[in-house]
Design a protein around this motif. Structure first.
Motif, PDB file in Angstrom:
ATOM      1  N   ALA A 148      28.011  56.528  38.670  1.00 48.11           N
ATOM      2  CA  ALA A 148      27.243  55.281  38.628  1.00 48.11           C
ATOM      3  C   ALA A 148      27.052  54.731  40.028  1.00 48.11           C
ATOM      4  O   ALA A 148      26.023  54.124  40.343  1.00 48.11           O
ATOM      5  CB  ALA A 148      27.951  54.252  37.750  1.00 48.11           C
ATOM      6  N   TYR A 149      28.049  54.944  40.880  1.00 50.05           N
ATOM      7  CA  TYR A 149      27.959  54.493  42.271  1.00 50.05           C
ATOM      8  C   TYR A 149      26.903  55.296  43.041  1.00 50.05           C
ATOM      9  O   TYR A 149      26.034  54.737  43.696  1.00 50.05           O
ATOM     10  CB  TYR A 149      29.323  54.634  42.946  1.00 50.05           C
ATOM     11  CG  TYR A 149      29.299  54.420  44.438  1.00 50.05           C
ATOM     12  CD1 TYR A 149      29.365  53.140  44.971  1.00 50.05           C
ATOM     13  CD2 TYR A 149      29.195  55.500  45.309  1.00 50.05           C
ATOM     14  CE1 TYR A 149      29.336  52.949  46.345  1.00 50.05           C
ATOM     15  CE2 TYR A 149      29.160  55.313  46.670  1.00 50.05           C
ATOM     16  CZ  TYR A 149      29.238  54.037  47.189  1.00 50.05           C
ATOM     17  OH  TYR A 149      29.189  53.848  48.543  1.00 50.05           O
ATOM     18  N   HIS A 150      26.971  56.606  42.949  1.00 50.46           N
ATOM     19  CA  HIS A 150      26.072  57.459  43.738  1.00 50.46           C
ATOM     20  C   HIS A 150      24.638  57.428  43.231  1.00 50.46           C
ATOM     21  O   HIS A 150      23.699  57.557  44.022  1.00 50.46           O
ATOM     22  CB  HIS A 150      26.574  58.898  43.739  1.00 50.46           C
ATOM     23  CG  HIS A 150      27.510  59.213  44.860  1.00 50.46           C
ATOM     24  ND1 HIS A 150      27.096  59.369  46.159  1.00 50.46           N
ATOM     25  CD2 HIS A 150      28.856  59.378  44.877  1.00 50.46           C
ATOM     26  CE1 HIS A 150      28.136  59.629  46.929  1.00 50.46           C
ATOM     27  NE2 HIS A 150      29.215  59.637  46.176  1.00 50.46           N
ATOM     28  N   PHE A 151      24.462  57.256  41.928  1.00 51.89           N
ATOM     29  CA  PHE A 151      23.129  57.426  41.366  1.00 51.89           C
ATOM     30  C   PHE A 151      22.612  56.218  40.589  1.00 51.89           C
ATOM     31  O   PHE A 151      21.438  56.190  40.242  1.00 51.89           O
ATOM     32  CB  PHE A 151      23.106  58.654  40.448  1.00 51.89           C
ATOM     33  CG  PHE A 151      23.474  59.931  41.147  1.00 51.89           C
ATOM     34  CD1 PHE A 151      22.559  60.574  41.963  1.00 51.89           C
ATOM     35  CD2 PHE A 151      24.741  60.486  41.009  1.00 51.89           C
ATOM     36  CE1 PHE A 151      22.895  61.750  42.626  1.00 51.89           C
ATOM     37  CE2 PHE A 151      25.088  61.652  41.663  1.00 51.89           C
ATOM     38  CZ  PHE A 151      24.161  62.287  42.477  1.00 51.89           C
ATOM     39  N   GLY A 152      23.444  55.220  40.321  1.00 52.12           N
ATOM     40  CA  GLY A 152      23.029  54.099  39.486  1.00 52.12           C
ATOM     41  C   GLY A 152      23.096  52.743  40.139  1.00 52.12           C
ATOM     42  O   GLY A 152      22.999  51.719  39.453  1.00 52.12           O
ATOM     43  N   ASP A 153      23.319  52.714  41.469  1.00 50.22           N
ATOM     44  CA  ASP A 153      23.304  51.460  42.223  1.00 50.22           C
ATOM     45  C   ASP A 153      24.438  50.517  41.846  1.00 50.22           C
ATOM     46  O   ASP A 153      24.333  49.310  42.022  1.00 50.22           O
ATOM     47  CB  ASP A 153      21.954  50.742  42.065  1.00 50.22           C
ATOM     48  CG  ASP A 153      21.643  49.827  43.241  1.00 50.22           C
ATOM     49  OD1 ASP A 153      22.066  50.137  44.363  1.00 50.22           O
ATOM     50  OD2 ASP A 153      20.981  48.789  43.032  1.00 50.22           O
ATOM     51  N   TRP A 154      25.543  51.053  41.318  1.00 49.38           N
ATOM     52  CA  TRP A 154      26.750  50.247  41.111  1.00 49.38           C
ATOM     53  C   TRP A 154      27.536  50.271  42.406  1.00 49.38           C
ATOM     54  O   TRP A 154      27.890  51.329  42.898  1.00 49.38           O
ATOM     55  CB  TRP A 154      27.586  50.841  39.982  1.00 49.38           C
ATOM     56  CG  TRP A 154      28.915  50.162  39.776  1.00 49.38           C
ATOM     57  CD1 TRP A 154      29.142  48.886  39.368  1.00 49.38           C
ATOM     58  CD2 TRP A 154      30.212  50.766  39.950  1.00 49.38           C
ATOM     59  NE1 TRP A 154      30.487  48.644  39.275  1.00 49.38           N
ATOM     60  CE2 TRP A 154      31.171  49.779  39.626  1.00 49.38           C
ATOM     61  CE3 TRP A 154      30.660  52.031  40.346  1.00 49.38           C
ATOM     62  CZ2 TRP A 154      32.545  50.017  39.687  1.00 49.38           C
ATOM     63  CZ3 TRP A 154      32.017  52.281  40.402  1.00 49.38           C
ATOM     64  CH2 TRP A 154      32.950  51.282  40.076  1.00 49.38           C
ATOM     65  N   ARG A 155      27.807  49.123  42.987  1.00 56.63           N
ATOM     66  CA  ARG A 155      28.382  49.085  44.321  1.00 56.63           C
ATOM     67  C   ARG A 155      29.709  48.343  44.425  1.00 56.63           C
ATOM     68  O   ARG A 155      30.383  48.464  45.438  1.00 56.63           O
ATOM     69  CB  ARG A 155      27.388  48.444  45.305  1.00 56.63           C
ATOM     70  CG  ARG A 155      26.114  49.241  45.511  1.00 56.63           C
ATOM     71  CD  ARG A 155      26.390  50.508  46.290  1.00 56.63           C
ATOM     72  NE  ARG A 155      25.179  51.262  46.475  1.00 56.63           N
ATOM     73  CZ  ARG A 155      24.761  52.228  45.665  1.00 56.63           C
ATOM     74  NH1 ARG A 155      25.494  52.550  44.610  1.00 56.63           N
ATOM     75  NH2 ARG A 155      23.648  52.866  45.886  1.00 56.63           N
ATOM     76  N   ASP A 156      30.069  47.548  43.457  1.00 55.06           N
ATOM     77  CA  ASP A 156      31.238  46.690  43.586  1.00 55.06           C
ATOM     78  C   ASP A 156      32.284  47.057  42.545  1.00 55.06           C
ATOM     79  O   ASP A 156      32.149  46.714  41.368  1.00 55.06           O
ATOM     80  CB  ASP A 156      30.831  45.219  43.425  1.00 55.06           C
ATOM     81  CG  ASP A 156      31.984  44.274  43.680  1.00 55.06           C
ATOM     82  OD1 ASP A 156      33.094  44.754  43.977  1.00 55.06           O
ATOM     83  OD2 ASP A 156      31.771  43.048  43.595  1.00 55.06           O
TER      84      ASP A 156
END
Length: 249
Positions: A148-156
């Motif tokens: 989700a971080y690398h491909f789904g713009d989840w950052r926090d």
């Protein structure tokens, strides 16, 4: 470079076999290649904007790695690799000249490998030597939600992975030019060799067991249960992608 008709952007999610592919790609693209190194990028940004001893939020670090990827493509580099998150605008802009690819790994296996690699490493991104404490940390949530971080713009990692992050990650991965799986790398190489017009040959780099600090024991049943819960968002992404984008026949 004229000799490279087709470029490649390898979006390298950690502990998915990517170091071996990076080395192989660099052997082919000898005259036009660039690797985005996450730790070095983090230190560089910190030195300029925050001072050498300050922390750097993951969101800001991600933006800087995306900038480095965009900068390399703007310069005309034909092979760009690294732990940079996916950016749909870059694929739209450079999709005619570069193939965007990635490798995925079963998320629980990937998490365990990542934890073994980071175990008491001494680096800033070390997981430390207390596995139970790590599994309750924000970095463990990052490990579990990595897709989700690398491909789904989840950052926090202090916020939960939302449905939009999972759906966006699945859509973005399915929109890549090639998706490989660690357990099926030979057929993935056939696929990328076909559309790159190259002969990419992989060895095996960066084995976790070669690190003196890596954890070689077994995780307890309670630890494995926590790991599976942490990996739930990535598992949902992975299972859907693998069903809709099975390994190259």
């Amino acid at each position: 470079m004229a000799r490279y008709k087709t470029g490649v952007v390898f979006l390298h999610a950690q502990k998915c076999g990517g170091s071996s592919l990076e080395t192989a790609l660099f052997q082919h693209y000898r005259l036009s290649r660039e690797r985005i190194l996450p730790i070095e990028a983090r230190y560089a940004v910190r030195s300029i904007n925050h001072g050498p001893n300050s922390s750097l939020p993951e969101t800001e670090a991600s933006i800087e790695r995306q900038f480095l990827l965009a900068y390399a493509l703007q310069r005309g580099v034909k092979c760009v690799t690294g732990h940079a998150p996916f950016d749909r605008a870059l694929q739209q802009q450079y999709g005619d000249t570069h193939k965007f690819i990635t490798i995925l790994r079963e998320p629980v296996e990937r998490f365990c490998s990542h934890l073994r690699y980071a175990y008491d490493s001494g680096m800033e991104t070390s997981a430390g030597a207390d596995i139970d404490a790590f599994l309750d940390s924000r970095r463990a949530r990052y490990f579990g939600g990595l897709y989700a971080y690398h491909f789904g713009d989840w950052r926090d990692p202090d916020t939960p992975v939302m449905r939009k992050h999972i759906d966006d990650a699945r859509q973005n991965i399915l929109g890549l030019d090639a998706v490989g799986y660690l357990d099926r790398l030979p057929v993935f190489l056939e696929e990328i060799n076909a559309f790159l017009g190259a002969k990419i040959v992989m060895g095996h780099q960066n084995k976790t067991t070669e690190r003196k600090t890596s954890f070689r024991g077994d995780f307890t049943p309670a630890q494995m249960e926590k790991i599976r819960k942490l990996c739930a968002p990535s598992m949902e992404i992975y299972e859907t992608v693998r069903e809709k984008r099975p390994p190259f026949p």
